[in-house]
Design an enzyme around this catalytic site. Structure first.
Site, mmCIF file in Angstrom:
data_model
loop_
_atom_site.group_PDB
_atom_site.id
_atom_site.type_symbol
_atom_site.label_atom_id
_atom_site.label_comp_id
_atom_site.label_asym_id
_atom_site.label_seq_id
_atom_site.Cartn_x
_atom_site.Cartn_y
_atom_site.Cartn_z
ATOM 1 N N LYS A 80 0.915 -1.296 -0.086
ATOM 2 C CA LYS A 80 -0.026 0.154 -0.040
ATOM 3 C C LYS A 80 1.001 1.413 0.041
ATOM 4 O O LYS A 80 0.520 2.388 -0.739
ATOM 5 C CB LYS A 80 -0.998 0.100 1.118
ATOM 6 C CG LYS A 80 -2.181 -0.922 0.992
ATOM 7 C CD LYS A 80 -2.931 -1.219 2.296
ATOM 8 C CE LYS A 80 -3.904 -2.503 2.095
ATOM 9 N NZ LYS A 80 -4.634 -2.890 3.269
ATOM 10 N N ASP B 42 -11.009 2.973 3.878
ATOM 11 C CA ASP B 42 -11.384 1.538 3.806
ATOM 12 C C ASP B 42 -12.853 1.178 3.659
ATOM 13 O O ASP B 42 -13.533 0.442 3.123
ATOM 14 C CB ASP B 42 -10.938 0.709 4.903
ATOM 15 C CG ASP B 42 -9.473 -0.078 4.637
ATOM 16 O OD1 ASP B 42 -9.295 -0.075 3.576
ATOM 17 O OD2 ASP B 42 -8.816 -0.424 5.428
ATOM 18 N N GLN C 44 -4.903 -1.618 9.426
ATOM 19 C CA GLN C 44 -4.870 -3.032 8.887
ATOM 20 C C GLN C 44 -5.371 -3.957 9.827
ATOM 21 O O GLN C 44 -5.103 -4.148 10.878
ATOM 22 C CB GLN C 44 -3.226 -3.217 8.732
ATOM 23 C CG GLN C 44 -2.922 -4.541 8.021
ATOM 24 C CD GLN C 44 -3.306 -4.737 6.601
ATOM 25 O OE1 GLN C 44 -3.461 -3.401 5.771
ATOM 26 N NE2 GLN C 44 -4.102 -5.629 6.136
#
Ligand code: NAD
Length: 282
Positions: A49, A116, A93
């Site tokens: 990422k 997200d 994460q």
């Protein structure tokens, strides 16, 4: 008939080029990632990422926290990032170590920075058909369907899997695009009866080759989200033989996977733009 392959790598490169142009126009865009503990797969995902963010000119802030951090300390860091005006997007994460509450942590995020799309506010807006920040994987699937001009309105779509990060948002996006959507899951009886009737099948299960060729209608569009590590390497949820029946199909690897990272970057730009509109002086 042999299906046309939907090339996620090529489309991801195109999306990343668009994002790079948007970032240049915005001036400065910041993405913060929060990684707790030392799960090896998570380290790889975070590294990818950051590399992708750098590749499009997004400044990234890489927070690595010890596995024994307390819930309060983790939330304090999320709140610090919420208040940091130089940060446009934040992602935590998954998975978090067992003693930490993932839902509570996500709820602490500013929904406007939740790139997200996991915060209940963003999930709720998607449910209402007013998508704000949408999870990157299903968003990437929609972009692939759009790129390959798949007719969605009026189509029968079956989403296999009902997770909050893939299956459910996928179903809502297809519904918003006017498909007739069925959601299949671990308790579904006779999955093949549903899929053989479907114009679009999206498999997001995590069971290698669950979807057999004879479960696919001739000419259907088949999107394989699954990523299963086997002795034979990384394989999807769809048996490769399905390419003999489908009209369009995504490969694994090289299909949905690259699109997920590209759409995360696109979400970061979307968040940055929305924050500048909401707060032009900021
Ligand atoms: P999950 O484990 O949270 O959900 C799996 C879903 O599959 C559940 O809703 C379950 O009900 C359903 N299921 C299980 N067995 C089934 C069966 N036999 N028949 C029908 N449904 C069944 O997983 P997830 O996070 O949604 O991820 C699904 C897959 O997609 C995994 O392989 C994951 O690695 C992959 N994934 C890929 C990307 C990407 O970028 N390509 C992103 C996220 C997830």
């Amino acid at each position: 008939m042999r299906a046309t392959i939907m090339d996620g790598r090529a489309l991801a490169a195109k999306v990343q080029a668009e994002v790079a142009g948007d970032v240049a126009g915005l001036g400065d865009v910041g993405l913060a990632t929060v990684l707790v503990g030392d799960d090896p797969a998570s380290h790889i995902y975070i590294r990818r990422k950051h590399e992708a963010a750098q590749g499009v000119g997004i400044r990234s802030d890489d927070r690595r926290l010890p596995a024994d951090i307390s819930q309060e300390e983790l939330i304090a860091i999320v709140e610090e990032l919420n208040d940091d005006d130089s940060i446009d997007g934040i992602l935590v994460q998954s998975p978090l170590p067992k003693h930490l509450d993932e839902a509570k942590t996500i709820e602490a995020l500013d929904p406007a920075k939740d790139v997200d799309g996991f915060h209940p506010t963003n999930a709720g807006l998607l449910y209402l058909g007013r998508p704000a920040l949408v999870p990157a994987t299903p968003l990437g699937v929609m972009r692939l369907l759009d790129e390959y001009r798949v007719q969605i309105a009026g189509a029968r779509a079956v989403v296999i899997g009902r997770s909050n990060i893939v299956g459910k948002p996928m179903a809502h996006l297809l519904l918003k695009a006017n498909a007739t959507v069925s959601i299949a899951h671990s308790q579904t009886v006779d999955l093949g009866r549903l899929t053989t009737d479907a114009d679009i099948v999206v498999a997001a299960v995590g069971v290698a080759h669950l979807v057999a060729p004879d479960m696919i209608k001739a000419g259907a569009t088949v999107v394989d989200v699954g990523m299963n590590r086997t002795d034979a390497g990384l394989v999807g949820d769809v048996d490769p033989g399905a390419a003999e029946r489908a009209g369009l199909i995504t490969p694994v690897p090289g299909g949905v996977g690259p699109m997920t990272i590209a759409m995360l970057l696109a979400n970061t730009v979307k968040a940055a733009r929305a924050r500048r509109v909401a707060n032009p002086a900021g």
